[in-house]
Design an enzyme around this catalytic site. Structure first.
Site, mmCIF file in Angstrom:
data_model
loop_
_atom_site.group_PDB
_atom_site.id
_atom_site.type_symbol
_atom_site.label_atom_id
_atom_site.label_comp_id
_atom_site.label_asym_id
_atom_site.label_seq_id
_atom_site.Cartn_x
_atom_site.Cartn_y
_atom_site.Cartn_z
ATOM 1 N N GLY A 211 0.938 -1.357 -0.419
ATOM 2 C CA GLY A 211 -0.226 -0.326 -0.265
ATOM 3 C C GLY A 211 0.484 1.462 0.429
ATOM 4 O O GLY A 211 1.659 1.576 0.065
ATOM 5 N N ASN A 212 0.388 1.991 -0.085
ATOM 6 C CA ASN A 212 0.721 3.472 -0.302
ATOM 7 C C ASN A 212 1.572 3.862 1.215
ATOM 8 O O ASN A 212 2.687 4.857 1.585
ATOM 9 C CB ASN A 212 0.278 4.779 -0.376
ATOM 10 C CG ASN A 212 -0.176 4.880 -1.602
ATOM 11 O OD1 ASN A 212 0.122 4.965 -2.714
ATOM 12 N ND2 ASN A 212 -1.451 4.885 -2.370
ATOM 13 N N THR A 213 1.241 3.524 2.240
ATOM 14 C CA THR A 213 1.905 3.997 3.928
ATOM 15 C C THR A 213 2.621 2.549 4.143
ATOM 16 O O THR A 213 2.939 2.422 4.958
ATOM 17 C CB THR A 213 0.830 4.175 4.657
ATOM 18 O OG1 THR A 213 0.086 5.356 3.605
ATOM 19 C CG2 THR A 213 0.765 5.092 6.418
ATOM 20 N N THR B 222 2.662 -1.890 3.903
ATOM 21 C CA THR B 222 2.470 -3.347 3.131
ATOM 22 C C THR B 222 2.453 -4.513 4.154
ATOM 23 O O THR B 222 3.184 -4.684 4.992
ATOM 24 C CB THR B 222 4.704 -3.318 2.675
ATOM 25 O OG1 THR B 222 4.800 -2.422 1.788
ATOM 26 C CG2 THR B 222 4.261 -4.413 2.325
ATOM 27 N N ASP C 216 -4.213 -4.147 -5.949
ATOM 28 C CA ASP C 216 -4.990 -4.407 -4.536
ATOM 29 C C ASP C 216 -7.037 -5.012 -5.184
ATOM 30 O O ASP C 216 -7.336 -5.201 -4.071
ATOM 31 C CB ASP C 216 -5.102 -3.722 -3.468
ATOM 32 C CG ASP C 216 -5.493 -2.099 -3.899
ATOM 33 O OD1 ASP C 216 -5.327 -1.942 -5.206
ATOM 34 O OD2 ASP C 216 -5.274 -1.250 -3.186
ATOM 35 N N ARG C 217 -7.804 -4.316 -5.711
ATOM 36 C CA ARG C 217 -8.752 -3.866 -6.137
ATOM 37 C C ARG C 217 -8.873 -5.503 -6.623
ATOM 38 O O ARG C 217 -9.723 -6.046 -6.478
ATOM 39 C CB ARG C 217 -9.104 -2.444 -6.905
ATOM 40 C CG ARG C 217 -8.715 -1.246 -5.744
ATOM 41 C CD ARG C 217 -9.374 -0.196 -6.555
ATOM 42 N NE ARG C 217 -10.850 0.135 -6.087
ATOM 43 C CZ ARG C 217 -11.644 1.059 -6.364
ATOM 44 N NH1 ARG C 217 -11.234 1.686 -7.314
ATOM 45 N NH2 ARG C 217 -12.639 1.255 -6.453
ATOM 46 N N ASP D 216 -12.345 -0.907 1.295
ATOM 47 C CA ASP D 216 -10.550 -1.403 1.777
ATOM 48 C C ASP D 216 -10.345 0.293 2.614
ATOM 49 O O ASP D 216 -10.295 1.009 2.403
ATOM 50 C CB ASP D 216 -9.944 -1.518 0.920
ATOM 51 C CG ASP D 216 -8.410 -1.947 1.453
ATOM 52 O OD1 ASP D 216 -8.177 -1.039 2.402
ATOM 53 O OD2 ASP D 216 -7.897 -2.729 0.417
ATOM 54 N N THR E 270 -4.953 3.902 3.556
ATOM 55 C CA THR E 270 -4.245 4.684 2.993
ATOM 56 C C THR E 270 -5.939 5.707 2.659
ATOM 57 O O THR E 270 -5.899 7.288 2.501
ATOM 58 C CB THR E 270 -3.164 5.326 1.987
ATOM 59 O OG1 THR E 270 -1.997 4.710 2.778
ATOM 60 C CG2 THR E 270 -2.232 6.610 1.721
#
Length: 254
Positions: free
Chosen positions: A8-10, A12, A108-109, A128, A131
């Protein structure tokens, strides 16, 4: 064993699977500056926690939105002599995406939609909480068809704190009441209960558009437990849904 990685952006998320069973899971910060060496060292440390070695890993499958880390993780897989699978165009043949531009759909989607159908059936709606707050919609044929993207709870709080520094110490917890009796409770109501209310409203609209009042609604993501306790809109809370979707996609490829 399969190491599934959700970048993810923030944060993992890492999951070690023995067949379909998730046997261990970890979270680490998503840092775009991490090299393959640094990732390898962190991974070694996580395995040492359970007296395991990296020799246990036969394959690595990952989904993410950070291209530079995709390359670094590929190098880690090479060092482990493990086959690597990247969720996305390379796995399109084993996933179901019915969107105007499938290439734009986040990996991820796709993983969320795949796991939702396998474990909860279709139609389904996945919320979900990461972030960003992503809402992923699966139709009654099991196809991902789209959804919604909103600023995540932490992004919203960071924006608020940047303009009102005195609010920086407010913990992300659900308050007992919607009417906050003090500043902390008021912020918690707006942030946590407000996010829950947004999910309720969007889910209701999506169900009407789908014509599926009985669609299964699943909460996932790092903040799912915080939000899910403040609403009855969710039929299930599955914090590992994305990792399980990555595992399922890998199994279909191999």
């Amino acid at each position: 064993m399969l190491l599934a990685i959700d970048m993810g952006n923030t944060q993992t998320a890492l999951g070690l699977f023995d067949g379909e069973e998730l046997v261990h899971a970890w979270r680490m910060p998503t840092d775009r500056s991490f090299t393959a060496d640094e990732l390898h060292v962190r991974l070694h440390g996580y395995f040492r926690m359970y007296d395991m070695t990296l020799d246990a890993v036969d394959a690595v499958a990952f989904a993410g939105v950070v291209p530079e880390l995709n390359r670094a993780w590929r190098r880690v897989a090479e060092r482990l002599s493990a086959r690597a699978v990247v969720v996305g165009p390379d796995t399109a043949a084993v996933t179901r995406v019915r969107a105007k531009n499938p290439a734009e759909v986040g990996a991820d989607r796709i993983a969320n939609a795949t796991a939702a159908v396998k474990y909860y059936g279709a139609p389904a709606i996945v919320v979900d909480f990461g972030t960003a707050t992503n809402i992923d919609v699966v139709d009654d044929e099991g196809y991902y068809i789209g959804g919604a993207i909103a600023p995540g709870l932490r992004i919203s709080m960071d924006a608020l704190v940047s303009r009102a520094a005195r609010l920086s110490s407010v913990p992300l917890e659900a308050p007992a009441h919607a009417i906050g009796a003090n500043t902390v409770e008021a912020v918690q109501s707006g942030a946590v209960l407000g996010t829950a209310a947004m999910a309720e409203g969007l889910v209701a609209r999506i169900k009407r558009e789908l014509g599926a009042a009985d669609a299964t609604v699943i909460a996932t993501g790092g903040l799912a437990p915080v939000i899910a306790g403040s609403t009855d809109v969710f039929d299930a809370v599955d914090s590992q849904l994305t990792l399980r979707g990555i595992c399922e996609i890998y199994r279909r490829v191999h």
